[in-house]
Motif scaffolding. Structure first.
Motif, PDB file in Angstrom:
ATOM      1  N   GLY A 204     -67.771   8.944  -7.002  1.00  0.00           N
ATOM      2  CA  GLY A 204     -66.461   9.092  -6.396  1.00  0.00           C
ATOM      3  C   GLY A 204     -66.116   7.930  -5.493  1.00  0.00           C
ATOM      4  N   VAL A 205     -65.450   8.252  -4.377  1.00  0.00           N
ATOM      5  CA  VAL A 205     -64.930   7.251  -3.448  1.00  0.00           C
ATOM      6  C   VAL A 205     -65.668   7.363  -2.118  1.00  0.00           C
ATOM      7  CG1 VAL A 205     -62.877   6.478  -2.175  1.00  0.00           C
ATOM      8  CG2 VAL A 205     -62.661   7.267  -4.550  1.00  0.00           C
ATOM      9  N   ALA A 206     -65.999   6.216  -1.544  1.00  0.00           N
ATOM     10  CA  ALA A 206     -66.584   6.163  -0.207  1.00  0.00           C
ATOM     11  C   ALA A 206     -65.506   5.705   0.771  1.00  0.00           C
ATOM     12  CB  ALA A 206     -67.770   5.207  -0.173  1.00  0.00           C
ATOM     13  N   ALA A 207     -65.470   6.330   1.947  1.00  0.00           N
ATOM     14  CA  ALA A 207     -64.513   5.960   2.992  1.00  0.00           C
ATOM     15  C   ALA A 207     -65.287   5.474   4.209  1.00  0.00           C
ATOM     16  CB  ALA A 207     -63.629   7.148   3.352  1.00  0.00           C
ATOM     17  N   PHE A 208     -64.908   4.304   4.720  1.00  0.00           N
ATOM     18  CA  PHE A 208     -65.602   3.715   5.862  1.00  0.00           C
ATOM     19  C   PHE A 208     -64.604   3.397   6.971  1.00  0.00           C
ATOM     20  CE2 PHE A 208     -68.165   2.242   2.143  1.00  0.00           C
ATOM     21  CZ  PHE A 208     -69.299   3.003   2.402  1.00  0.00           C
ATOM     22  N   MET A 209     -64.804   4.002   8.146  1.00  0.00           N
ATOM     23  CA  MET A 209     -64.016   3.648   9.318  1.00  0.00           C
ATOM     24  C   MET A 209     -64.725   2.513  10.035  1.00  0.00           C
ATOM     25  SD  MET A 209     -61.271   4.380  11.112  1.00  0.00           S
ATOM     26  CE  MET A 209     -60.858   6.112  10.828  1.00  0.00           C
ATOM     27  N   VAL A 210     -64.019   1.395  10.230  1.00  0.00           N
ATOM     28  CA  VAL A 210     -64.602   0.243  10.917  1.00  0.00           C
ATOM     29  C   VAL A 210     -63.761  -0.075  12.142  1.00  0.00           C
ATOM     30  CG1 VAL A 210     -65.666  -0.724   8.849  1.00  0.00           C
ATOM     31  CG2 VAL A 210     -63.336  -1.372   9.422  1.00  0.00           C
ATOM     32  N   THR A 211     -64.434  -0.521  13.198  1.00  0.00           N
ATOM     33  CA  THR A 211     -63.777  -0.783  14.474  1.00  0.00           C
ATOM     34  C   THR A 211     -64.022  -2.226  14.877  1.00  0.00           C
ATOM     35  OG1 THR A 211     -64.149   1.521  15.133  1.00  0.00           O
ATOM     36  CG2 THR A 211     -63.585  -0.044  16.869  1.00  0.00           C
ATOM     37  N   GLU A 212     -62.975  -2.891  15.349  1.00  0.00           N
ATOM     38  CA  GLU A 212     -63.095  -4.291  15.765  1.00  0.00           C
ATOM     39  C   GLU A 212     -64.112  -4.421  16.893  1.00  0.00           C
ATOM     40  OE1 GLU A 212     -60.157  -8.040  16.940  1.00  0.00           O
ATOM     41  OE2 GLU A 212     -59.374  -5.998  16.807  1.00  0.00           O
ATOM     42  N   CYS A 213     -64.912  -5.467  16.816  1.00  0.00           N
ATOM     43  CA  CYS A 213     -65.963  -5.667  17.824  1.00  0.00           C
ATOM     44  C   CYS A 213     -66.071  -7.144  18.167  1.00  0.00           C
ATOM     45  CB  CYS A 213     -67.304  -5.134  17.320  1.00  0.00           C
ATOM     46  SG  CYS A 213     -67.948  -6.023  15.880  1.00  0.00           S
ATOM     47  N   ALA A 214     -66.775  -7.416  19.252  1.00  0.00           N
ATOM     48  CA  ALA A 214     -67.019  -8.795  19.674  1.00  0.00           C
ATOM     49  C   ALA A 214     -68.224  -9.339  18.927  1.00  0.00           C
ATOM     50  CB  ALA A 214     -67.265  -8.840  21.178  1.00  0.00           C
ATOM     51  N   TYR A 215     -68.059 -10.499  18.311  1.00  0.00           N
ATOM     52  CA  TYR A 215     -69.146 -11.089  17.525  1.00  0.00           C
ATOM     53  C   TYR A 215     -68.853 -12.564  17.329  1.00  0.00           C
ATOM     54  CZ  TYR A 215     -72.504 -11.720  13.701  1.00  0.00           C
ATOM     55  OH  TYR A 215     -73.539 -12.149  12.916  1.00  0.00           O
ATOM     56  N   THR A 216     -69.865 -13.399  17.533  1.00  0.00           N
ATOM     57  CA  THR A 216     -69.723 -14.838  17.340  1.00  0.00           C
ATOM     58  C   THR A 216     -70.518 -15.248  16.117  1.00  0.00           C
ATOM     59  OG1 THR A 216     -69.507 -15.179  19.727  1.00  0.00           O
ATOM     60  CG2 THR A 216     -70.007 -17.114  18.376  1.00  0.00           C
ATOM     61  N   PRO A 217     -69.854 -15.539  15.003  1.00  0.00           N
ATOM     62  CA  PRO A 217     -70.572 -15.870  13.767  1.00  0.00           C
ATOM     63  C   PRO A 217     -71.077 -17.300  13.779  1.00  0.00           C
ATOM     64  CG  PRO A 217     -68.210 -15.950  13.378  1.00  0.00           C
ATOM     65  CD  PRO A 217     -68.394 -15.469  14.795  1.00  0.00           C
ATOM     66  N   SER A 218     -72.144 -17.525  13.029  1.00  0.00           N
ATOM     67  CA  SER A 218     -72.663 -18.869  12.852  1.00  0.00           C
ATOM     68  C   SER A 218     -71.884 -19.578  11.746  1.00  0.00           C
ATOM     69  CB  SER A 218     -74.150 -18.822  12.488  1.00  0.00           C
ATOM     70  OG  SER A 218     -74.316 -18.209  11.205  1.00  0.00           O
ATOM     71  N   GLU A 219     -72.092 -20.879  11.614  1.00  0.00           N
ATOM     72  CA  GLU A 219     -71.415 -21.642  10.564  1.00  0.00           C
ATOM     73  C   GLU A 219     -71.840 -21.151   9.184  1.00  0.00           C
ATOM     74  OE1 GLU A 219     -71.921 -25.799  11.003  1.00  0.00           O
ATOM     75  OE2 GLU A 219     -70.963 -25.915  12.990  1.00  0.00           O
ATOM     76  N   LYS A 220     -73.118 -20.790   9.047  1.00  0.00           N
ATOM     77  CA  LYS A 220     -73.608 -20.292   7.756  1.00  0.00           C
ATOM     78  C   LYS A 220     -72.940 -18.970   7.410  1.00  0.00           C
ATOM     79  CE  LYS A 220     -76.397 -20.564   4.204  1.00  0.00           C
ATOM     80  NZ  LYS A 220     -76.288 -21.655   3.215  1.00  0.00           N
ATOM     81  N   GLU A 221     -72.755 -18.110   8.396  1.00  0.00           N
ATOM     82  CA  GLU A 221     -72.106 -16.818   8.165  1.00  0.00           C
ATOM     83  C   GLU A 221     -70.648 -17.007   7.769  1.00  0.00           C
ATOM     84  OE1 GLU A 221     -74.726 -13.946  11.125  1.00  0.00           O
ATOM     85  OE2 GLU A 221     -72.987 -15.024  11.909  1.00  0.00           O
ATOM     86  N   LEU A 222     -69.976 -17.960   8.393  1.00  0.00           N
ATOM     87  CA  LEU A 222     -68.590 -18.250   8.024  1.00  0.00           C
ATOM     88  C   LEU A 222     -68.518 -18.808   6.609  1.00  0.00           C
ATOM     89  CD1 LEU A 222     -67.219 -19.838  11.330  1.00  0.00           C
ATOM     90  CD2 LEU A 222     -66.677 -17.583  10.399  1.00  0.00           C
ATOM     91  N   GLU A 223     -69.485 -19.632   6.253  1.00  0.00           N
ATOM     92  CA  GLU A 223     -69.517 -20.216   4.912  1.00  0.00           C
ATOM     93  C   GLU A 223     -69.714 -19.144   3.840  1.00  0.00           C
ATOM     94  OE1 GLU A 223     -72.443 -23.091   2.226  1.00  0.00           O
ATOM     95  OE2 GLU A 223     -72.609 -23.090   4.402  1.00  0.00           O
ATOM     96  N   LEU A 224     -70.628 -18.209   4.118  1.00  0.00           N
ATOM     97  CA  LEU A 224     -70.944 -17.163   3.147  1.00  0.00           C
ATOM     98  C   LEU A 224     -70.009 -15.967   3.239  1.00  0.00           C
ATOM     99  CD1 LEU A 224     -74.842 -17.156   3.458  1.00  0.00           C
ATOM    100  CD2 LEU A 224     -73.483 -18.180   1.637  1.00  0.00           C
ATOM    101  N   GLY A 225     -69.314 -15.821   4.367  1.00  0.00           N
ATOM    102  CA  GLY A 225     -68.451 -14.659   4.554  1.00  0.00           C
ATOM    103  C   GLY A 225     -69.217 -13.396   4.839  1.00  0.00           C
ATOM    104  N   VAL A 226     -70.419 -13.528   5.455  1.00  0.00           N
ATOM    105  CA  VAL A 226     -71.296 -12.390   5.700  1.00  0.00           C
ATOM    106  C   VAL A 226     -71.747 -12.395   7.157  1.00  0.00           C
ATOM    107  CG1 VAL A 226     -73.510 -11.315   5.125  1.00  0.00           C
ATOM    108  CG2 VAL A 226     -72.133 -12.354   3.329  1.00  0.00           C
ATOM    109  N   CYS A 227     -71.659 -11.240   7.816  1.00  0.00           N
ATOM    110  CA  CYS A 227     -72.154 -11.103   9.183  1.00  0.00           C
ATOM    111  C   CYS A 227     -73.649 -10.799   9.167  1.00  0.00           C
ATOM    112  CB  CYS A 227     -71.416  -9.980   9.903  1.00  0.00           C
ATOM    113  SG  CYS A 227     -69.643 -10.262  10.125  1.00  0.00           S
TER     114      CYS A 227
END
Length: 338
Positions: A204-227
């Motif tokens: 079926g379908v999964a529902a995920f509630m996500v909330t904005e948070c403070a986080y400073t990504p690395s350059e590698k994370e920005l490149e890959l699009g993954v936290c």
């Protein structure tokens, strides 16, 4: 057709009157199904080449799911709840949010248009991504929380996606980049995973509630699009193939998903029968892909960089192989995503 004649035909078929009427309805629907103007000949099951004959109509806006559309399929090829569909021409991803079997004659329901991807990294190091419907779930606030020290975002987003073996493992605390600002993206943390309300018997379908948070990504994370990225020993590994003549085995590491317009690097590890590394240069090893010239390749010894730029490849797959002469030592299937 008279009732007497219908009963006679049903008896000849060894069936009941009910089954005869269902069969007639199925045949009537199938006849000319692809001639209807609502028929979409470009729809496939997400991440496969499997076509799904489907009629899509009555598109409208829904406060719950955004852009939605009704659908109808033949009973032989239903669209199940949670199914992800891909339009290879319009480059659109649809999530089946309602699906009903109608007397075994046909399947009908509702689709929701996915408006973005989310990406995350699993414990084994594999990076996963999936299309989602994202809806703003913030009500009655201005999207920020402020005290005397700092101002933080308090936006909430509700995500709908397919419930599968990967999404079911997403737990509280998982973070995602969400939004179109790639240089300074907003980061959201999973605060309420729901794999029960929109599913039935594991599908079926999964529902995920996500909330904005403070986080400073690395350059590698920005490149890959993954936290919270961590470098894995092997991103994904194909089962080793054994060259029985020499005892040589080969393993290919790299992601099994090649996103359009994004480069991926794959690495081959060669070992002899004693488990000792065999240098690429010492033998006649070579890379081979089954997608012809549609995939741009940059080969550097035991590494190969792949890039898909052809829109028509989205939703397809190909084999990446390591060869010794004419013999295939190892191969892995790679899926091209939009």
């Amino acid at each position: 057709m008279g009732l007497k004649l219908m009963k006679t035909r049903a008896r000849q078929d060894g069936s009941s009157l009910y089954n005869a009427q269902v069969k007639d309805a199925q045949d009537i629907l199938a006849y000319g199904f692809t001639d209807d103007v609502s028929y979409n000949p470009h729809m496939v099951i997400y991440n496969t080449l499997k076509d799904i004959p489907i009629k899509i109509y009555d598109k409208k806006y829904s406060a719950s799911y955004g852009t939605t559309a009704k659908f109808l399929t033949l009973h032989t090829c239903p669209a199940s709840l949670g199914e992800l569909l891909y339009d290879t021409v319009k480059n659109e991803y649809w999530l089946c949010i309602e699906s009903y079997d109608v007397a075994g004659i046909h399947c009908e329901g509702k689709l929701g248009l996915c408006n973005r991807f989310i990406k995350w990294q699993e414990a084994d190091g594999c990076i996963q991504e999936t299309p989602v419907i994202s809806r703003n779930a913030t009500q009655y606030n201005n999207g920020t929380y402020e005290d005397k020290v700092i101002r933080l975002g308090s936006d909430q987003v509700l995500l709908y996606t397919q419930l599968n073996s990967h999404t079911v493992k997403l737990g509280r605390g998982t973070k995602f980049f969400i939004g179109e600002n790639k240089e300074n993206p907003a980061v959201y943390e999973l605060t309420k995973p729901d794999t029960a309300d929109y599913s039935y018997m594991g599908k079926g379908v999964a529902a995920f509630m996500v909330t904005e948070c403070a986080y400073t990504p690395s350059e590698k994370e920005l490149e890959l699009g993954v936290c919270n990225y961590h470098a894995p020993d092997i991103l994904s590994v194909t089962p080793p193939h054994n060259n029985t003549a020499s005892g040589i085995t080969a393993v290919i590491s790299g992601s099994t998903h090649l996103r359009k317009s994004y480069k991926r690097i794959y690495t081959a590890s060669i070992k002899d029968g004693n488990g000792i590394d065999v240098p690429w240069e010492d033998h006649i090893f070579s890379w081979n892909i089954t997608a012809g010239t549609d995939i741009i390749q940059n080969r550097q010894g035991n590494k190969i960089e792949l890039l898909a730029v052809n829109e028509g490849l989205c939703g397809s797959s190909f084999l990446l192989q390591v060869c010794s002469g004419s013999e295939v030592l190892s191969e892995t299937e790679i899926y091209v995503t939009g």
